[in-house]
Enzyme design. Structure first.
Site, PDB file in Angstrom:
ATOM      1  N   ASN A 101      50.986  47.990  35.261  1.00 52.49           N
ATOM      2  CA  ASN A 101      50.281  46.718  35.056  1.00 52.49           C
ATOM      3  C   ASN A 101      49.274  46.403  36.161  1.00 52.49           C
ATOM      4  OD1 ASN A 101      50.281  43.675  34.068  1.00 52.49           O
ATOM      5  ND2 ASN A 101      50.780  43.642  36.250  1.00 52.49           N
ATOM      6  N   TYR A 166      36.042  50.143  34.450  1.00 52.82           N
ATOM      7  CA  TYR A 166      37.313  49.589  33.947  1.00 52.82           C
ATOM      8  C   TYR A 166      37.634  50.127  32.542  1.00 52.82           C
ATOM      9  CZ  TYR A 166      40.478  45.715  32.616  1.00 52.82           C
ATOM     10  OH  TYR A 166      41.539  44.946  32.200  1.00 52.82           O
ATOM     11  N   LYS A 170      40.777  52.370  31.399  1.00 48.36           N
ATOM     12  CA  LYS A 170      41.722  51.823  30.411  1.00 48.36           C
ATOM     13  C   LYS A 170      41.826  52.736  29.191  1.00 48.36           C
ATOM     14  CE  LYS A 170      43.299  47.979  32.257  1.00 48.36           C
ATOM     15  NZ  LYS A 170      44.653  48.020  32.859  1.00 48.36           N
TER      16      LYS A 170
HETATM   17  P1  NAI Z   1      46.233  39.745  38.195  1.00 50.29           P
HETATM   18  O1  NAI Z   1      45.105  39.958  39.142  1.00 50.29           O
HETATM   19  O2  NAI Z   1      46.830  38.383  38.124  1.00 50.29           O
HETATM   20  O3  NAI Z   1      47.399  40.777  38.469  1.00 50.29           O
HETATM   21  C1  NAI Z   1      47.189  42.086  38.898  1.00 50.29           C
HETATM   22  C2  NAI Z   1      48.100  42.376  40.076  1.00 50.29           C
HETATM   23  O4  NAI Z   1      47.975  43.741  40.432  1.00 50.29           O
HETATM   24  C3  NAI Z   1      47.751  41.545  41.321  1.00 50.29           C
HETATM   25  O5  NAI Z   1      48.862  40.801  41.746  1.00 50.29           O
HETATM   26  C4  NAI Z   1      47.319  42.592  42.327  1.00 50.29           C
HETATM   27  O6  NAI Z   1      47.658  42.269  43.670  1.00 50.29           O
HETATM   28  C5  NAI Z   1      48.048  43.832  41.846  1.00 50.29           C
HETATM   29  N1  NAI Z   1      47.395  45.056  42.299  1.00 50.29           N
HETATM   30  C6  NAI Z   1      46.069  45.323  42.293  1.00 50.29           C
HETATM   31  N2  NAI Z   1      45.838  46.546  42.798  1.00 50.29           N
HETATM   32  C7  NAI Z   1      47.037  47.070  43.129  1.00 50.29           C
HETATM   33  C8  NAI Z   1      47.441  48.320  43.680  1.00 50.29           C
HETATM   34  N3  NAI Z   1      46.536  49.247  44.004  1.00 50.29           N
HETATM   35  N4  NAI Z   1      48.754  48.549  43.867  1.00 50.29           N
HETATM   36  C9  NAI Z   1      49.671  47.594  43.551  1.00 50.29           C
HETATM   37  N5  NAI Z   1      49.345  46.394  43.049  1.00 50.29           N
HETATM   38  C10 NAI Z   1      48.040  46.126  42.826  1.00 50.29           C
HETATM   39  O7  NAI Z   1      45.667  40.160  36.758  1.00 50.29           O
HETATM   40  P2  NAI Z   1      46.347  40.262  35.292  1.00 50.29           P
HETATM   41  O8  NAI Z   1      45.388  39.729  34.329  1.00 50.29           O
HETATM   42  O9  NAI Z   1      47.731  39.772  35.303  1.00 50.29           O
HETATM   43  O10 NAI Z   1      46.316  41.849  35.089  1.00 50.29           O
HETATM   44  C11 NAI Z   1      47.439  42.659  34.814  1.00 50.29           C
HETATM   45  C12 NAI Z   1      46.978  43.876  34.028  1.00 50.29           C
HETATM   46  O11 NAI Z   1      46.556  43.483  32.728  1.00 50.29           O
HETATM   47  C13 NAI Z   1      45.799  44.620  34.651  1.00 50.29           C
HETATM   48  O12 NAI Z   1      45.992  45.998  34.516  1.00 50.29           O
HETATM   49  C14 NAI Z   1      44.635  44.182  33.808  1.00 50.29           C
HETATM   50  O13 NAI Z   1      43.582  45.106  33.802  1.00 50.29           O
HETATM   51  C15 NAI Z   1      45.309  44.077  32.449  1.00 50.29           C
HETATM   52  N6  NAI Z   1      44.605  43.267  31.479  1.00 50.29           N
HETATM   53  C16 NAI Z   1      44.559  41.921  31.625  1.00 50.29           C
HETATM   54  C17 NAI Z   1      43.903  41.160  30.685  1.00 50.29           C
HETATM   55  C18 NAI Z   1      43.896  39.690  30.750  1.00 50.29           C
HETATM   56  O14 NAI Z   1      43.371  39.080  29.791  1.00 50.29           O
HETATM   57  N7  NAI Z   1      44.443  39.070  31.784  1.00 50.29           N
HETATM   58  C19 NAI Z   1      43.183  41.787  29.573  1.00 50.29           C
HETATM   59  C20 NAI Z   1      43.342  43.196  29.484  1.00 50.29           C
HETATM   60  C21 NAI Z   1      44.023  43.902  30.423  1.00 50.29           C
END
Ligand code: NAI
Length: 302
Positions: A101, A166, A170
């Protein structure tokens, strides 16, 4: 309806310090799983690190009476992936569930996409899935059980202006899933994909402000929990989820046009003349693996 319960199961959620990952982790813990809360704790574009994000979610889970340990490794490096899986093994003895995630964004039109921003985003999303999933998969094989969820995106499935790095990463997760669904069969390891839309720091400037609050990450978590349950028999499925609407996406192949007897090479003009037929998606077919598509060519092989 059988209840989905994770008592005795060990789950790793990467990027669980915020957003979707935090939401999944809390629900796994509420339903009995022991959870590894991985988060590097950097910024939205992947700069810096902090233990605070993972620690906070571990505290939240403990306050609810659940079991969790933090891990602060970077998913984008091999040592980080090994460290995350080792944390699960050291604390709880095994890995049953992995939710890939963790994510960052560095948007920009393709002609301005510098190598550094390409590598950083592909590094976290695609290479990150490799770095964490490989050691987890090895442990799951040994145990004869595993559930893996990949978090892809509408950007990768359908396109999104300014997100070439991205979207490529993905979409790569779909390819990885297509292989893991096959390599996991013998070991009861199922790998599925979610395509979410939810309010988080990644979408705060993407979703219109009046809609932002409505797209609760809580709507995505039940799908992840089902995919990670013993009850889920599917593997290789891709499900869109937002606001309580869940629907399948799939790569489908149309009926096509036969322009040869298997020996004569068609001309480019014949391709042009038959373009509509070649492009048709009427009566589409889903192929489980590439070899089944070859069998379709049977008459042309004889
Ligand atoms: P978010 O930014 O709230 O959560 C992502 C988390 O990943 C953060 O807490 C961050 O510190 C952590 N992170 C980033 N790089 C890291 C690394 N190298 N190692 C360990 N942890 C790391 O964002 P969200 O939206 O909750 O994203 C979660 C996933 O869902 C992501 O993969 C995002 O691309 C995907 N996603 C989200 C969408 C949305 O509408 N929110 C849409 C499509 C995909």
């Amino acid at each position: 309806m059988s209840k989905i319960d994770f008592t005795g199961r060990v789950a790793i959620v990467t990027g669980a310090g915020a957003g979707l990952g935090r939401c999944h982790a809390l629900e796994f813990a509420k339903r009995g799983a022991k959870v590894v809360i991985n988060d590097l704790g950097g910024t939205r574009d992947g700069v810096g690190s902090s233990d605070a994000a993972a620690d906070k979610v571990v505290e939240e889970i403990k306050a609810l009476g659940g079991e969790a340990v933090p891990n602060y490794d970077n998913v984008a490096i091999v040592e980080g992936g090994k460290g995350i899986v080792q944390t699960a093994i050291d604390a709880f003895g095994k890995v049953d569930i992995l939710v890939n995630n963790a994510g960052i964004l560095r948007d920009g039109a393709f002609h301005k996409m510098e190598e550094e921003n390409w590598d950083a985003v592909v590094g976290v999303h695609l290479r990150g899935a490799y770095c964490v999933t490989r050691p987890a998969f090895i442990n799951m094989r040994e145990n004869g059980y595993g559930r893996i969820v990949m978090t892809t995106s509408g950007a990768g499935m359908f396109g999104s202006f300014g997100q070439s790095n991205y979207a490529s990463a993905k979409a790569g997760l779909v390819g990885l899933t297509n292989v893991l669904k096959l390599e996991g069969v013998k070991y009861n390891i199922k790998t599925n994909v979610i395509i979410p839309v939810a309010a988080s720091r990644l979408t705060e400037d993407v979703l219109p402000p009046d809609l932002f609050a409505k797209f609760k990450p809580e709507f995505i978590t039940p799908l992840v929990l089902y995919m990670c349950s013993e009850q889920c028999e599917d593997s290789g499925s891709m499900i869109n989820a937002a606001l309580g609407h869940y629907r399948r996406s799939a790569i489908m192949t149309g009926p096509g046009a036969i322009l040869s007897d298997g020996k004569k090479i068609p001309t480019p003009e014949e391709i042009m003349e038959n373009w509509d037929k070649i492009m048709s998606l009427e009566d589409p077919k889903y192929f489980d693996e590439i070899i089944t598509m070859f069998y379709e060519l049977g008459p042309l092989l004889s």
